[in-house]
Design a protein around this motif. Structure first.
Motif, PDB file in Angstrom:
ATOM      1  N   VAL A   8      40.720  40.496  30.456  1.00 16.99           N
ATOM      2  CA  VAL A   8      39.491  40.737  31.203  1.00 16.99           C
ATOM      3  C   VAL A   8      39.870  41.313  32.565  1.00 16.99           C
ATOM      4  CG1 VAL A   8      37.480  39.670  32.284  1.00 16.99           C
ATOM      5  CG2 VAL A   8      38.281  38.861  30.052  1.00 16.99           C
ATOM      6  N   THR A   9      39.320  42.472  32.904  1.00 22.39           N
ATOM      7  CA  THR A   9      39.613  43.072  34.205  1.00 22.39           C
ATOM      8  C   THR A   9      38.601  42.562  35.228  1.00 22.39           C
ATOM      9  OG1 THR A   9      38.349  45.045  33.586  1.00 22.39           O
ATOM     10  CG2 THR A   9      40.742  45.112  33.279  1.00 22.39           C
ATOM     11  N   LEU A  10      39.094  42.210  36.407  1.00 24.25           N
ATOM     12  CA  LEU A  10      38.298  41.506  37.404  1.00 24.25           C
ATOM     13  C   LEU A  10      38.406  42.165  38.766  1.00 24.25           C
ATOM     14  CD1 LEU A  10      36.641  38.927  38.189  1.00 24.25           C
ATOM     15  CD2 LEU A  10      38.850  37.830  38.654  1.00 24.25           C
ATOM     16  N   LEU A  11      37.257  42.343  39.407  1.00 21.13           N
ATOM     17  CA  LEU A  11      37.177  42.788  40.798  1.00 21.13           C
ATOM     18  C   LEU A  11      36.665  41.625  41.630  1.00 21.13           C
ATOM     19  CD1 LEU A  11      37.067  44.974  43.087  1.00 21.13           C
ATOM     20  CD2 LEU A  11      34.761  45.513  42.278  1.00 21.13           C
ATOM     21  N   ILE A  12      37.340  41.308  42.728  1.00 26.38           N
ATOM     22  CA  ILE A  12      36.954  40.192  43.588  1.00 26.38           C
ATOM     23  C   ILE A  12      36.366  40.736  44.879  1.00 26.38           C
ATOM     24  CG2 ILE A  12      37.783  38.192  44.892  1.00 26.38           C
ATOM     25  CD1 ILE A  12      40.000  37.913  42.780  1.00 26.38           C
ATOM     26  N   ALA A  13      35.148  40.309  45.205  1.00 28.51           N
ATOM     27  CA  ALA A  13      34.482  40.740  46.438  1.00 28.51           C
ATOM     28  C   ALA A  13      34.209  39.517  47.304  1.00 28.51           C
ATOM     29  CB  ALA A  13      33.176  41.466  46.117  1.00 28.51           C
ATOM     30  N   GLN A  31      45.949  33.236  32.352  1.00 26.21           N
ATOM     31  CA  GLN A  31      46.070  33.954  31.085  1.00 26.21           C
ATOM     32  C   GLN A  31      44.796  34.725  30.777  1.00 26.21           C
ATOM     33  OE1 GLN A  31      46.926  31.427  27.758  1.00 26.21           O
ATOM     34  NE2 GLN A  31      47.262  33.125  26.336  1.00 26.21           N
ATOM     35  N   GLY A  32      44.950  35.991  30.391  1.00 27.93           N
ATOM     36  CA  GLY A  32      43.829  36.797  29.931  1.00 27.93           C
ATOM     37  C   GLY A  32      43.024  37.460  31.030  1.00 27.93           C
ATOM     38  N   ILE A  33      43.491  37.393  32.279  1.00 26.00           N
ATOM     39  CA  ILE A  33      42.762  38.001  33.390  1.00 26.00           C
ATOM     40  C   ILE A  33      43.683  38.944  34.159  1.00 26.00           C
ATOM     41  CG2 ILE A  33      41.607  37.581  35.603  1.00 26.00           C
ATOM     42  CD1 ILE A  33      40.546  34.998  34.467  1.00 26.00           C
ATOM     43  N   GLU A  34      43.190  40.142  34.407  1.00 29.96           N
ATOM     44  CA  GLU A  34      43.904  41.103  35.239  1.00 29.96           C
ATOM     45  C   GLU A  34      43.028  41.465  36.433  1.00 29.96           C
ATOM     46  OE1 GLU A  34      45.737  45.651  35.258  1.00 29.96           O
ATOM     47  OE2 GLU A  34      44.579  44.929  33.542  1.00 29.96           O
ATOM     48  N   VAL A  35      43.482  41.128  37.641  1.00 28.40           N
ATOM     49  CA  VAL A  35      42.752  41.477  38.860  1.00 28.40           C
ATOM     50  C   VAL A  35      43.068  42.928  39.196  1.00 28.40           C
ATOM     51  CG1 VAL A  35      42.407  40.979  41.305  1.00 28.40           C
ATOM     52  CG2 VAL A  35      42.780  39.104  39.698  1.00 28.40           C
ATOM     53  N   VAL A  36      42.037  43.780  39.133  1.00 31.98           N
ATOM     54  CA  VAL A  36      42.260  45.212  39.325  1.00 31.98           C
ATOM     55  C   VAL A  36      41.853  45.695  40.709  1.00 31.98           C
ATOM     56  CG1 VAL A  36      42.091  45.755  36.875  1.00 31.98           C
ATOM     57  CG2 VAL A  36      40.018  45.757  38.276  1.00 31.98           C
ATOM     58  N   GLY A 107      25.835  34.395  36.240  1.00 28.72           N
ATOM     59  CA  GLY A 107      26.090  32.994  36.501  1.00 28.72           C
ATOM     60  C   GLY A 107      26.702  32.815  37.866  1.00 28.72           C
ATOM     61  N   PHE A 108      27.053  31.576  38.183  1.00 30.22           N
ATOM     62  CA  PHE A 108      27.679  31.324  39.475  1.00 30.22           C
ATOM     63  C   PHE A 108      28.707  30.215  39.351  1.00 30.22           C
ATOM     64  CE2 PHE A 108      24.279  28.259  39.327  1.00 30.22           C
ATOM     65  CZ  PHE A 108      24.727  27.160  40.037  1.00 30.22           C
ATOM     66  N   VAL A 109      29.674  30.250  40.260  1.00 28.05           N
ATOM     67  CA  VAL A 109      30.690  29.207  40.346  1.00 28.05           C
ATOM     68  C   VAL A 109      30.830  28.811  41.807  1.00 28.05           C
ATOM     69  CG1 VAL A 109      32.002  29.927  38.313  1.00 28.05           C
ATOM     70  CG2 VAL A 109      32.557  30.909  40.536  1.00 28.05           C
ATOM     71  N   LEU A 110      31.335  27.607  42.023  1.00 36.89           N
ATOM     72  CA  LEU A 110      31.555  27.105  43.370  1.00 36.89           C
ATOM     73  C   LEU A 110      33.010  27.347  43.778  1.00 36.89           C
ATOM     74  CD1 LEU A 110      29.676  23.699  43.007  1.00 36.89           C
ATOM     75  CD2 LEU A 110      28.790  25.866  43.898  1.00 36.89           C
ATOM     76  N   GLN A 117      39.040  26.606  36.128  1.00 40.22           N
ATOM     77  CA  GLN A 117      37.620  26.590  35.784  1.00 40.22           C
ATOM     78  C   GLN A 117      36.938  27.899  36.184  1.00 40.22           C
ATOM     79  OE1 GLN A 117      35.308  23.105  36.791  1.00 40.22           O
ATOM     80  NE2 GLN A 117      37.057  21.748  36.525  1.00 40.22           N
ATOM     81  N   ILE A 118      37.315  28.445  37.326  1.00 36.11           N
ATOM     82  CA  ILE A 118      36.765  29.744  37.731  1.00 36.11           C
ATOM     83  C   ILE A 118      37.217  30.813  36.746  1.00 36.11           C
ATOM     84  CG2 ILE A 118      36.726  31.496  39.545  1.00 36.11           C
ATOM     85  CD1 ILE A 118      37.113  29.263  41.594  1.00 36.11           C
ATOM     86  N   ALA A 119      38.482  30.741  36.339  1.00 32.02           N
ATOM     87  CA  ALA A 119      39.007  31.708  35.367  1.00 32.02           C
ATOM     88  C   ALA A 119      38.255  31.610  34.046  1.00 32.02           C
ATOM     89  CB  ALA A 119      40.498  31.468  35.150  1.00 32.02           C
ATOM     90  N   GLU A 120      37.970  30.387  33.603  1.00 33.57           N
ATOM     91  CA  GLU A 120      37.236  30.212  32.350  1.00 33.57           C
ATOM     92  C   GLU A 120      35.824  30.786  32.468  1.00 33.57           C
ATOM     93  OE1 GLU A 120      36.359  29.241  28.445  1.00 33.57           O
ATOM     94  OE2 GLU A 120      38.241  29.550  29.524  1.00 33.57           O
TER      95      GLU A 120
END
Length: 224
Positions: A8-13, A31-36, A107-110, A117-120
């Motif tokens: 899963v490709t991820l952008l963090i803002a 595992q399974g996450i790529e921060v792009v 959705g949202f996470v804290l 848990q954030i990754a999941e």
């Protein structure tokens, strides 16, 4: 666009550089996450999303220049195949979060949640599900009612579709709804699609917000 090996490709803002860097490093090691990419505000988030085409954007809501609500709305409006947005916030009663969910966030996470848990949550949203905390969502909707409550009375949902929406509001996934109703997963997907179309909802999370606003799901009653 999925990363190597289907990650899963991820952008963090996030406007806080320490949070942005720390989350990027820690989530990128999951595992399974790529921060792009990383963005410091909503304008950068929209610009980078256009270029990088991530699967998911982890979006802070309180940012300078353009907040996460406006950025979410723009991302979902302008892309044929937009990224899914997960709002990340410090406070579960943040009124901005409810507005972002209504704008189409999945959705949202804290921020205080453990990184796994954030990754999941990122993986779940990338797979087409929603990340809901029903109790917190009820409190937010009660504190900050929005303008979509009238969508439900106009929608003309069938009894079964209302039942599916109630189960969605408890945070159940499609397979869990199928098991609860003793029907096939494809049947549930059809019902969910009909609910979203009739409500004019951006996604299942927005549909749940409408359910709470309209009183279909009442806090304190069984199933709520």
């Amino acid at each position: 666009m999925s990363g190597p090996g289907g990650d899963v490709t991820l952008l963090i803002a996030d406007d806080d550089p320490i949070t942005r860097s720390g989350l990027g490093t820690l989530l990128g090691a999951q595992q399974g996450i790529e921060v792009v990419g990383r963005a410091a505000d909503g304008i950068e988030a929209v610009t980078q999303a256009r270029i990088l085409r991530p699967d998911v954007v982890l979006m802070d809501v309180r940012m300078p220049r353009r907040n996460g609500i406006e950025a979410t709305r723009e991302l979902l409006r302008e892309h044929d195949d937009p990224p899914r947005v997960v709002v990340i916030t410090t406070f579960e009663n943040d009124g901005y979060v409810t507005a972002a969910l209504s704008a189409g966030a999945s959705g949202f996470v804290l921020k205080r949640l453990p990184v796994p848990q954030i990754a999941e949550a990122v993986r779940v949203v990338a797979a087409g599900e929603a990340v809901l905390f029903p109790a917190a969502l009820r409190r937010m909707v009660a504190a900050r009612p929005l303008d979509s409550a009238e969508a439900l009375p106009r929608a003309g949902l069938t009894g079964r579709e209302e039942g599916v929406l109630r189960l969605m509001a408890t945070g159940l996934s499609n397979p869990e709804i199928a098991q609860s109703l003793a029907v096939s997963l494809e049947t549930v997907k059809t019902h969910v699609g009909n609910v979203l179309a009739k409500l004019g909802a951006q996604n299942r999370t927005h549909a749940v917000v409408i359910a709470y606003e309209s009183g279909l799901v009442v806090p304190g009653l069984p199933g709520a």
